[in-house]
Design a protein around this motif. Structure first.
Motif, PDB file in Angstrom:
ATOM      1  N   LYS A 106     -13.256  22.217  55.555  1.00 45.97           N
ATOM      2  CA  LYS A 106     -13.210  21.997  56.821  1.00 45.97           C
ATOM      3  C   LYS A 106     -14.536  21.660  57.600  1.00 45.97           C
ATOM      4  CE  LYS A 106      -8.649  22.698  57.536  1.00 45.97           C
ATOM      5  NZ  LYS A 106      -7.671  21.799  58.328  1.00 45.97           N
ATOM      6  N   ALA A 107     -15.523  22.267  57.230  1.00 46.70           N
ATOM      7  CA  ALA A 107     -16.830  21.964  57.707  1.00 46.70           C
ATOM      8  C   ALA A 107     -17.371  20.848  57.471  1.00 46.70           C
ATOM      9  CB  ALA A 107     -17.774  23.136  57.286  1.00 46.70           C
ATOM     10  N   ASN A 108     -16.946  20.170  56.323  1.00 49.02           N
ATOM     11  CA  ASN A 108     -17.234  18.718  56.155  1.00 49.02           C
ATOM     12  C   ASN A 108     -16.688  17.961  56.892  1.00 49.02           C
ATOM     13  OD1 ASN A 108     -19.041  17.160  54.541  1.00 49.02           O
ATOM     14  ND2 ASN A 108     -17.370  16.555  53.437  1.00 49.02           N
ATOM     15  N   GLU A 109     -15.459  18.148  57.425  1.00 45.43           N
ATOM     16  CA  GLU A 109     -14.846  17.550  58.231  1.00 45.43           C
ATOM     17  C   GLU A 109     -15.309  17.515  59.840  1.00 45.43           C
ATOM     18  OE1 GLU A 109     -10.710  18.555  57.623  1.00 45.43           O
ATOM     19  OE2 GLU A 109     -10.754  17.626  55.788  1.00 45.43           O
ATOM     20  N   GLY A 110     -16.191  18.391  60.029  1.00 47.70           N
ATOM     21  CA  GLY A 110     -16.906  18.682  61.495  1.00 47.70           C
ATOM     22  C   GLY A 110     -15.955  19.520  62.288  1.00 47.70           C
ATOM     23  N   LEU A 111     -14.889  20.378  61.466  1.00 41.30           N
ATOM     24  CA  LEU A 111     -14.231  21.336  62.147  1.00 41.30           C
ATOM     25  C   LEU A 111     -14.717  22.550  62.189  1.00 41.30           C
ATOM     26  CD1 LEU A 111     -10.723  20.160  60.829  1.00 41.30           C
ATOM     27  CD2 LEU A 111     -11.704  19.700  63.247  1.00 41.30           C
ATOM     28  N   ASP A 112     -14.737  23.416  63.413  1.00 44.38           N
ATOM     29  CA  ASP A 112     -15.066  24.859  63.315  1.00 44.38           C
ATOM     30  C   ASP A 112     -14.231  25.674  62.701  1.00 44.38           C
ATOM     31  OD1 ASP A 112     -15.952  27.153  65.945  1.00 44.38           O
ATOM     32  OD2 ASP A 112     -16.962  26.934  63.995  1.00 44.38           O
ATOM     33  N   TYR A 113     -14.449  26.174  61.492  1.00 42.66           N
ATOM     34  CA  TYR A 113     -13.589  26.999  60.685  1.00 42.66           C
ATOM     35  C   TYR A 113     -13.872  28.521  60.913  1.00 42.66           C
ATOM     36  CZ  TYR A 113     -10.682  28.921  56.905  1.00 42.66           C
ATOM     37  OH  TYR A 113      -9.840  29.655  56.196  1.00 42.66           O
ATOM     38  N   ARG A 114     -12.911  29.106  61.247  1.00 43.89           N
ATOM     39  CA  ARG A 114     -13.195  30.664  61.323  1.00 43.89           C
ATOM     40  C   ARG A 114     -12.303  31.316  60.133  1.00 43.89           C
ATOM     41  NH1 ARG A 114     -16.444  32.957  65.209  1.00 43.89           N
ATOM     42  NH2 ARG A 114     -14.820  34.347  65.680  1.00 43.89           N
ATOM     43  N   TYR A 115     -12.966  32.303  59.289  1.00 42.07           N
ATOM     44  CA  TYR A 115     -12.088  32.846  58.394  1.00 42.07           C
ATOM     45  C   TYR A 115     -11.208  34.104  58.787  1.00 42.07           C
ATOM     46  CZ  TYR A 115     -15.601  31.159  54.571  1.00 42.07           C
ATOM     47  OH  TYR A 115     -16.016  30.396  53.698  1.00 42.07           O
ATOM     48  N   PRO A 116      -9.957  33.933  58.340  1.00 46.96           N
ATOM     49  CA  PRO A 116      -8.995  35.014  58.745  1.00 46.96           C
ATOM     50  C   PRO A 116      -9.563  36.525  58.078  1.00 46.96           C
ATOM     51  CG  PRO A 116      -7.901  33.667  57.174  1.00 46.96           C
ATOM     52  CD  PRO A 116      -9.233  33.150  57.396  1.00 46.96           C
ATOM     53  N   PHE A 117      -9.269  37.411  58.716  1.00 46.30           N
ATOM     54  CA  PHE A 117      -9.505  38.962  57.823  1.00 46.30           C
ATOM     55  C   PHE A 117     -11.107  38.939  57.856  1.00 46.30           C
ATOM     56  CE2 PHE A 117      -5.775  37.234  55.971  1.00 46.30           C
ATOM     57  CZ  PHE A 117      -4.780  37.858  56.648  1.00 46.30           C
ATOM     58  N   CYS A 118     -11.974  38.580  58.577  1.00 50.31           N
ATOM     59  CA  CYS A 118     -13.673  38.713  58.665  1.00 50.31           C
ATOM     60  C   CYS A 118     -14.013  39.522  59.731  1.00 50.31           C
ATOM     61  CB  CYS A 118     -13.942  37.028  58.811  1.00 50.31           C
ATOM     62  SG  CYS A 118     -15.792  37.043  58.554  1.00 50.31           S
ATOM     63  N   TRP A 119     -14.957  40.254  59.121  1.00 52.92           N
ATOM     64  CA  TRP A 119     -15.558  41.300  60.176  1.00 52.92           C
ATOM     65  C   TRP A 119     -16.823  40.592  60.376  1.00 52.92           C
ATOM     66  CZ3 TRP A 119     -18.755  46.517  58.356  1.00 52.92           C
ATOM     67  CH2 TRP A 119     -18.730  47.005  59.469  1.00 52.92           C
ATOM     68  N   ARG A 120     -16.908  40.085  61.571  1.00 54.76           N
ATOM     69  CA  ARG A 120     -18.287  39.368  62.196  1.00 54.76           C
ATOM     70  C   ARG A 120     -19.334  40.215  62.533  1.00 54.76           C
ATOM     71  NH1 ARG A 120     -13.337  36.818  62.784  1.00 54.76           N
ATOM     72  NH2 ARG A 120     -13.097  34.670  61.788  1.00 54.76           N
ATOM     73  N   LEU A 121     -20.079  40.464  62.073  1.00 51.75           N
ATOM     74  CA  LEU A 121     -21.453  41.090  62.065  1.00 51.75           C
ATOM     75  C   LEU A 121     -22.448  40.555  63.003  1.00 51.75           C
ATOM     76  CD1 LEU A 121     -21.668  43.317  58.650  1.00 51.75           C
ATOM     77  CD2 LEU A 121     -20.770  44.134  60.960  1.00 51.75           C
ATOM     78  N   LEU A 122     -22.555  39.138  62.442  1.00 50.10           N
ATOM     79  CA  LEU A 122     -23.630  38.284  62.944  1.00 50.10           C
ATOM     80  C   LEU A 122     -22.841  37.423  64.282  1.00 50.10           C
ATOM     81  CD1 LEU A 122     -25.124  36.975  59.575  1.00 50.10           C
ATOM     82  CD2 LEU A 122     -25.989  38.814  61.272  1.00 50.10           C
ATOM     83  N   LYS A 123     -23.363  37.455  65.172  1.00 53.54           N
ATOM     84  CA  LYS A 123     -22.548  36.725  66.443  1.00 53.54           C
ATOM     85  C   LYS A 123     -23.516  35.566  66.832  1.00 53.54           C
ATOM     86  CE  LYS A 123     -19.913  40.307  67.329  1.00 53.54           C
ATOM     87  NZ  LYS A 123     -18.597  40.192  66.702  1.00 53.54           N
TER      88      LYS A 123
END
Length: 123
Positions: A106-123
């Motif tokens: 998805k990143a190589n296609e230029g899409l902003d991918y967001r992982y499911p079940f991810c704890w986002r410590l870095l904002k």
């Protein structure tokens, strides 16, 4: 964000898309080195985060996911004392592998991918 998960503004360049993909795929260093799944995305992100906002966003996402996977793996190792941890660690490994591959594509296609079940410590 638009419906197709693109970041607002101009589409990322081919170079930015490739480095964003490398941020995700650098996690596979964990197959060769201890903590490589954390160090790979961290190093690529730190070196290339100023190239493009897309690389910065995807690098943070990749690192957040790998931190989440590492914490979940530690929990699974603790649960090996009651046997269920063996199964859970296997499922975690398969899930992390599949989601990392999807994120890189998805990143190589230029899409902003967001992982499911991810704890986002870095904002």
């Amino acid at each position: 964000m638009n419906d197709d998960n693109r970041l607002p503004g101009p589409a990322p360049s081919q170079e930015a898309r490739q480095w964003a993909m490398f941020c995700h795929f650098a996690a596979f260093l964990g197959l060769a080195f201890p903590f490589g799944n954390l160090l790979g995305p961290l190093i690529v992100w730190q070196i290339k985060k100023d190239l493009d906002p897309f690389v910065d966003a995807q690098g943070k996402e990749a690192l957040n996911f790998q931190i989440t996977v590492a914490i979940a793996a530690l929990v699974c190792i603790l649960l090996m004392l009651v046997v269920i941890g063996f199964l859970l660690l296997g499922l975690l490994g398969i899930g992390a592998l599949v989601l990392t591959i999807i994120a890189g594509i998805k990143a190589n296609e230029g899409l902003d991918y967001r992982y499911p079940f991810c704890w986002r410590l870095l904002k």
